[in-house]
Motif scaffolding. Structure first.
Motif, PDB file in Angstrom:
ATOM      1  N   ARG A  14     -32.398   2.497 -30.527  1.00  0.00           N
ATOM      2  CA  ARG A  14     -33.340   2.329 -31.716  1.00  0.00           C
ATOM      3  C   ARG A  14     -34.452   3.297 -31.499  1.00  0.00           C
ATOM      4  N   PHE A  15     -35.226   3.241 -30.502  1.00  0.00           N
ATOM      5  CA  PHE A  15     -36.412   4.398 -30.117  1.00  0.00           C
ATOM      6  C   PHE A  15     -36.352   5.730 -30.622  1.00  0.00           C
ATOM      7  N   PHE A  16     -34.997   6.121 -29.919  1.00  0.00           N
ATOM      8  CA  PHE A  16     -34.544   7.658 -30.194  1.00  0.00           C
ATOM      9  C   PHE A  16     -34.381   7.688 -31.432  1.00  0.00           C
ATOM     10  N   THR A  17     -33.666   7.134 -32.112  1.00  0.00           N
ATOM     11  CA  THR A  17     -33.069   7.264 -33.472  1.00  0.00           C
ATOM     12  C   THR A  17     -34.181   7.192 -34.556  1.00  0.00           C
ATOM     13  N   GLU A  18     -35.154   6.683 -34.228  1.00  0.00           N
ATOM     14  CA  GLU A  18     -36.220   6.383 -34.941  1.00  0.00           C
ATOM     15  C   GLU A  18     -37.304   7.645 -34.899  1.00  0.00           C
ATOM     16  N   GLY A  19     -36.796   8.528 -33.846  1.00  0.00           N
ATOM     17  CA  GLY A  19     -37.669   9.714 -33.645  1.00  0.00           C
ATOM     18  C   GLY A  19     -38.751   9.618 -32.521  1.00  0.00           C
ATOM     19  N   GLY A  20     -38.751   8.251 -31.935  1.00  0.00           N
ATOM     20  CA  GLY A  20     -39.806   8.067 -30.980  1.00  0.00           C
ATOM     21  C   GLY A  20     -39.627   9.205 -29.522  1.00  0.00           C
ATOM     22  N   SER A  25     -47.131   9.882 -29.174  1.00  0.00           N
ATOM     23  CA  SER A  25     -48.087   8.722 -29.251  1.00  0.00           C
ATOM     24  C   SER A  25     -47.269   7.525 -28.813  1.00  0.00           C
ATOM     25  N   ARG A  26     -45.918   7.811 -28.763  1.00  0.00           N
ATOM     26  CA  ARG A  26     -45.221   6.505 -28.331  1.00  0.00           C
ATOM     27  C   ARG A  26     -44.693   6.640 -26.812  1.00  0.00           C
ATOM     28  N   GLU A  29     -44.535   3.425 -24.795  1.00  0.00           N
ATOM     29  CA  GLU A  29     -43.423   2.686 -25.346  1.00  0.00           C
ATOM     30  C   GLU A  29     -41.941   3.075 -24.881  1.00  0.00           C
ATOM     31  N   GLY A  30     -41.697   4.190 -24.823  1.00  0.00           N
ATOM     32  CA  GLY A  30     -40.486   4.889 -24.555  1.00  0.00           C
ATOM     33  C   GLY A  30     -40.265   4.653 -22.900  1.00  0.00           C
ATOM     34  N   ALA A  31     -41.399   4.848 -22.220  1.00  0.00           N
ATOM     35  CA  ALA A  31     -41.245   4.599 -20.756  1.00  0.00           C
ATOM     36  C   ALA A  31     -40.822   3.083 -20.524  1.00  0.00           C
ATOM     37  N   GLN A  32     -41.553   2.046 -21.232  1.00  0.00           N
ATOM     38  CA  GLN A  32     -41.283   0.924 -21.006  1.00  0.00           C
ATOM     39  C   GLN A  32     -39.926   0.403 -21.376  1.00  0.00           C
ATOM     40  N   LEU A  33     -39.378   1.115 -22.709  1.00  0.00           N
ATOM     41  CA  LEU A  33     -37.907   0.796 -22.885  1.00  0.00           C
ATOM     42  C   LEU A  33     -36.849   1.390 -21.865  1.00  0.00           C
ATOM     43  N   LEU A  34     -37.215   2.384 -21.459  1.00  0.00           N
ATOM     44  CA  LEU A  34     -36.480   3.111 -20.475  1.00  0.00           C
ATOM     45  C   LEU A  34     -36.356   2.188 -19.137  1.00  0.00           C
ATOM     46  N   MET A  35     -37.278   1.530 -18.755  1.00  0.00           N
ATOM     47  CA  MET A  35     -37.555   0.985 -17.517  1.00  0.00           C
ATOM     48  C   MET A  35     -36.610  -0.295 -17.788  1.00  0.00           C
TER      49      MET A  35
END
Length: 57
Positions: A14-20, A25-26, A29-35
């Motif tokens: 969802r993070f990637f499909t929403e353009g994250g 600036s995100r 958030e991306g690093a935490q989701l990846l972990m």
């Protein structure tokens, strides 16, 4: 193989499909989701993320 039905994987997708992935600036958030996705995948195989390597405490 797609893990979209797994909670952490779905959040990362969802993070990637929403353009994250294109929004610096995100990045935290991306690093935490990846972990979380990494830990979820490891747990599926009976592995876990250790804070330190064995014997280095």
């Amino acid at each position: 193989m797609c893990d979209a039905n797994q909670p952490a994987a779905a959040a990362l997708i969802r993070f990637f499909t929403e353009g994250g992935g294109h929004d610096t600036s995100r990045s935290a958030e991306g690093a935490q989701l990846l972990m979380e996705w990494t830990k979820e995948g490891m747990a599926a195989h009976g592995w876990y993320w250790a804070k330190t390597a064995p014997g280095l405490n």
